[in-house]
Design a protein around this motif. Structure first.
Motif, mmCIF file in Angstrom:
data_model
loop_
_atom_site.group_PDB
_atom_site.id
_atom_site.type_symbol
_atom_site.label_atom_id
_atom_site.label_comp_id
_atom_site.label_asym_id
_atom_site.label_seq_id
_atom_site.Cartn_x
_atom_site.Cartn_y
_atom_site.Cartn_z
ATOM 1 N N SER A 217 -24.765 12.717 -13.049
ATOM 2 C CA SER A 217 -25.022 12.655 -11.609
ATOM 3 C C SER A 217 -26.220 13.508 -11.219
ATOM 4 O O SER A 217 -27.016 13.114 -10.360
ATOM 5 C CB SER A 217 -23.769 13.120 -10.850
ATOM 6 N N LEU A 218 -26.385 14.678 -11.859
ATOM 7 C CA LEU A 218 -27.534 15.528 -11.560
ATOM 8 C C LEU A 218 -28.840 14.864 -12.005
ATOM 9 O O LEU A 218 -29.848 14.905 -11.279
ATOM 10 C CB LEU A 218 -27.370 16.884 -12.252
ATOM 11 N N ILE A 219 -28.834 14.224 -13.149
ATOM 12 C CA ILE A 219 -30.041 13.553 -13.637
ATOM 13 C C ILE A 219 -30.389 12.364 -12.751
ATOM 14 O O ILE A 219 -31.559 12.119 -12.437
ATOM 15 C CB ILE A 219 -29.841 13.117 -15.096
ATOM 16 N N LEU A 220 -29.392 11.620 -12.311
ATOM 17 C CA LEU A 220 -29.653 10.482 -11.430
ATOM 18 C C LEU A 220 -30.190 10.927 -10.074
ATOM 19 O O LEU A 220 -31.029 10.249 -9.477
ATOM 20 C CB LEU A 220 -28.379 9.661 -11.249
ATOM 21 N N SER A 221 -29.717 12.064 -9.578
ATOM 22 C CA SER A 221 -30.192 12.546 -8.286
ATOM 23 C C SER A 221 -31.606 13.113 -8.362
ATOM 24 O O SER A 221 -32.364 13.021 -7.392
ATOM 25 C CB SER A 221 -29.238 13.621 -7.749
ATOM 26 N N CYS A 222 -31.983 13.678 -9.512
ATOM 27 C CA CYS A 222 -33.317 14.266 -9.673
ATOM 28 C C CYS A 222 -34.294 13.357 -10.405
ATOM 29 O O CYS A 222 -35.434 13.756 -10.646
ATOM 30 C CB CYS A 222 -33.221 15.600 -10.422
ATOM 31 N N GLY A 223 -33.856 12.185 -10.788
ATOM 32 C CA GLY A 223 -34.714 11.268 -11.531
ATOM 33 C C GLY A 223 -35.242 10.146 -10.666
ATOM 34 O O GLY A 223 -34.765 9.878 -9.568
ATOM 35 N N ALA B 164 -37.578 6.941 -15.581
ATOM 36 C CA ALA B 164 -38.880 7.233 -16.184
ATOM 37 C C ALA B 164 -39.347 8.652 -15.902
ATOM 38 O O ALA B 164 -40.128 9.207 -16.682
ATOM 39 C CB ALA B 164 -39.932 6.242 -15.678
ATOM 40 N N VAL B 165 -38.903 9.250 -14.817
ATOM 41 C CA VAL B 165 -39.328 10.606 -14.425
ATOM 42 C C VAL B 165 -38.097 11.404 -14.045
ATOM 43 O O VAL B 165 -37.219 10.898 -13.324
ATOM 44 C CB VAL B 165 -40.315 10.568 -13.239
ATOM 45 N N VAL B 166 -38.031 12.632 -14.516
ATOM 46 C CA VAL B 166 -36.958 13.530 -14.108
ATOM 47 C C VAL B 166 -37.548 14.926 -13.927
ATOM 48 O O VAL B 166 -38.335 15.394 -14.751
ATOM 49 C CB VAL B 166 -35.812 13.527 -15.137
ATOM 50 N N ASN B 167 -37.188 15.559 -12.825
ATOM 51 C CA ASN B 167 -37.666 16.902 -12.505
ATOM 52 C C ASN B 167 -36.452 17.798 -12.293
ATOM 53 O O ASN B 167 -35.790 17.748 -11.252
ATOM 54 C CB ASN B 167 -38.539 16.868 -11.249
ATOM 55 N N LEU B 168 -36.160 18.621 -13.300
ATOM 56 C CA LEU B 168 -35.027 19.555 -13.248
ATOM 57 C C LEU B 168 -35.518 20.991 -13.299
ATOM 58 O O LEU B 168 -34.926 21.856 -13.952
ATOM 59 C CB LEU B 168 -34.078 19.281 -14.416
ATOM 60 N N SER B 169 -36.596 21.261 -12.614
ATOM 61 C CA SER B 169 -37.148 22.612 -12.587
ATOM 62 C C SER B 169 -36.283 23.516 -11.721
ATOM 63 O O SER B 169 -35.802 23.119 -10.648
ATOM 64 C CB SER B 169 -38.577 22.563 -12.038
ATOM 65 N N ARG B 170 -36.044 24.755 -12.222
ATOM 66 C CA ARG B 170 -35.286 25.775 -11.504
ATOM 67 C C ARG B 170 -33.859 25.305 -11.178
ATOM 68 O O ARG B 170 -33.374 25.469 -10.052
ATOM 69 C CB ARG B 170 -36.010 26.184 -10.217
ATOM 70 N N HIS B 171 -33.192 24.737 -12.159
ATOM 71 C CA HIS B 171 -31.811 24.298 -11.969
ATOM 72 C C HIS B 171 -30.839 25.089 -12.841
ATOM 73 O O HIS B 171 -29.690 24.669 -13.006
ATOM 74 C CB HIS B 171 -31.689 22.803 -12.282
ATOM 75 N N TYR B 172 -31.254 26.213 -13.405
ATOM 76 C CA TYR B 172 -30.405 27.093 -14.197
ATOM 77 C C TYR B 172 -29.751 26.318 -15.357
ATOM 78 O O TYR B 172 -28.541 26.410 -15.595
ATOM 79 C CB TYR B 172 -29.322 27.749 -13.333
ATOM 80 N N LEU B 173 -30.566 25.587 -16.097
ATOM 81 C CA LEU B 173 -30.050 24.791 -17.203
ATOM 82 C C LEU B 173 -29.986 25.639 -18.470
ATOM 83 O O LEU B 173 -30.903 26.396 -18.764
ATOM 84 C CB LEU B 173 -30.935 23.573 -17.439
#
Length: 373
Positions: free
Chosen positions: A30-36, A51-60
């Protein structure tokens, strides 16, 4: 008495760090779908089409379900707590990978980078990479153009830039500087504007777009590559010489008579007249005509066109010649041709076709059909 008092304070700090560490998350579907985002709005958003995912500053703390994105092309994972990226081997279509500001110590082996055949931009700065041997695995990346390793312990190794520049053959920029010719060519002439690490070869890493969509991220990616190519085109002596040589050869091959030439109109009329007679004009200024003037001996008449300042002179020379420029390897030279064996020979219609004779039909009164006399 002071030492026992310090122990509770240290234990409290460690517990606080453990609490902060427990706040780290693993990217879920769900997090990837919301940020992708996908490269087309007409498609339904699924993990295998992002094709694009932005998970910057998500405490991964790891990659989680990110390896399920098999069509991923631009991946931004900056400012997190990721330590291993081996799971990205399931994303072979990556063209940009941003991993700066993480806790990466060791990089994957050469097989991992050799599978990323389309990867051109890789950001690894501000990590904990300290061993030059783990960086040598990047030498297997076939299409890498931009690489950043500044603010890492490995950037303090002596001659680290020399090893990386001469190890990755496709690399054009390392850290904030475009690679100069003297870094990859031995005994290259040094000039101030072409010197390595000069201000002319410096470029800024622009901030990524605030809203990560396929169009915005692709435009940012292309802008970075075009900036580097523009710097190389103006400050690389090898590319400058190649551009001048290609321009000269192209203009020489496609040259046409200038408008200021006094014999231009006369030459134009003459060329039209020669073309009507089936004469070929070659690149060296000579013209050739294949065939013979009423003879079947297989000769060809060569017409040499000589243009002087005051007159145009056409010399007809009857001799045997071989125009290799206008023949291919499938046919023999013109001097060995025979007119009757030529596949493109147009026969004389007056000799092949006989004149038509019309016969009057005769009608039989006892039959319904007419009979030709």
């Amino acid at each position: 008495m002071a030492a026992p008092r310090e122990q509770p304070e240290r234990s409290k700090i460690l517990t606080d760090l453990r609490l902060d560490r427990s706040h780290l998350v693993s990217p879920s579907k769900s997090l990837i779908l919301s940020c992708g985002a996908m490269d087309s709005t007409l498609k339904e958003k699924t993990l295998d089409k992002i094709a694009v995912v932005n998970l910057s500053r998500h405490y991964l703390k790891n990659l989680g379900s990110l390896p399920l994105c098999s069509a991923l092309k631009i991946c931004i994972l900056s400012r997190n707590y990721i330590t291993k990226i081996d799971a990205l081997a399931n994303c072979p279509n990556l063209i940009k990978l941003d991993l700066h500001g993480n806790h990466i110590i060791n990089l994957p082996d050469g097989y991992f980078w050799s599978d990323l055949k389309f990867l051109q931009v890789l950001f690894l700065h501000d990590n904990i990479i300290g061993d030059i041997r783990t960086v040598k695995s990047l030498f297997s990346c076939p299409s890498l153009v931009v690489l950043t390793l500044f603010d890492t312990p490995v950037s303090l190794v002596p001659n680290y830039r020399h090893h990386i520049v001469n190890g990755i053959l496709s690399l054009k920029a390392l850290d904030h500087f475009v690679i100069a010719d003297e870094e990859i060519i031995e005994d290259c002439l040094r000039r101030k504007s072409f010197r390595a690490l000069s201000l002319h070869l410096f470029f800024h890493l622009t901030a990524p777009p605030k809203i990560s969509t396929w169009q915005s991220e692709l435009a940012h990616f292309r802008t970075l590559l075009s900036t580097i190519n523009n710097i190389l085109a103006h400050h690389s002596p090898v590319l400058i010489i190649q551009r001048w040589s290609r321009g000269f050869l192209t203009r020489r091959k496609l040259r046409v008579p200038g408008s200021r030439n006094d014999n231009y109109e006369q030459t134009k009329k003459l060329s039209v007249e020669l073309c009507s007679r089936g004469i070929h004009v070659l690149e060296d200024g000579s013209v050739w005509v294949a065939g013979s003037r009423g003879k079947d001996d297989g000769r060809c008449n060569s017409i040499q066109l000589q243009i002087d300042k005051n007159k145009l002179q056409i010399d007809l020379l009857e001799d045997r010649c071989e125009a290799n420029e206008i023949t291919s390897g499938l046919y023999p030279p013109i001097s060995q041709w025979k007119m009757e064996n030529t596949p493109n020979l147009k026969p004389n219609k007056s000799k092949v076709f006989h004149p038509r004779t019309f016969r009057e039909p005769a009608f039989d009164p006892n039959s319904d059909r007419a009979r030709l006399l």
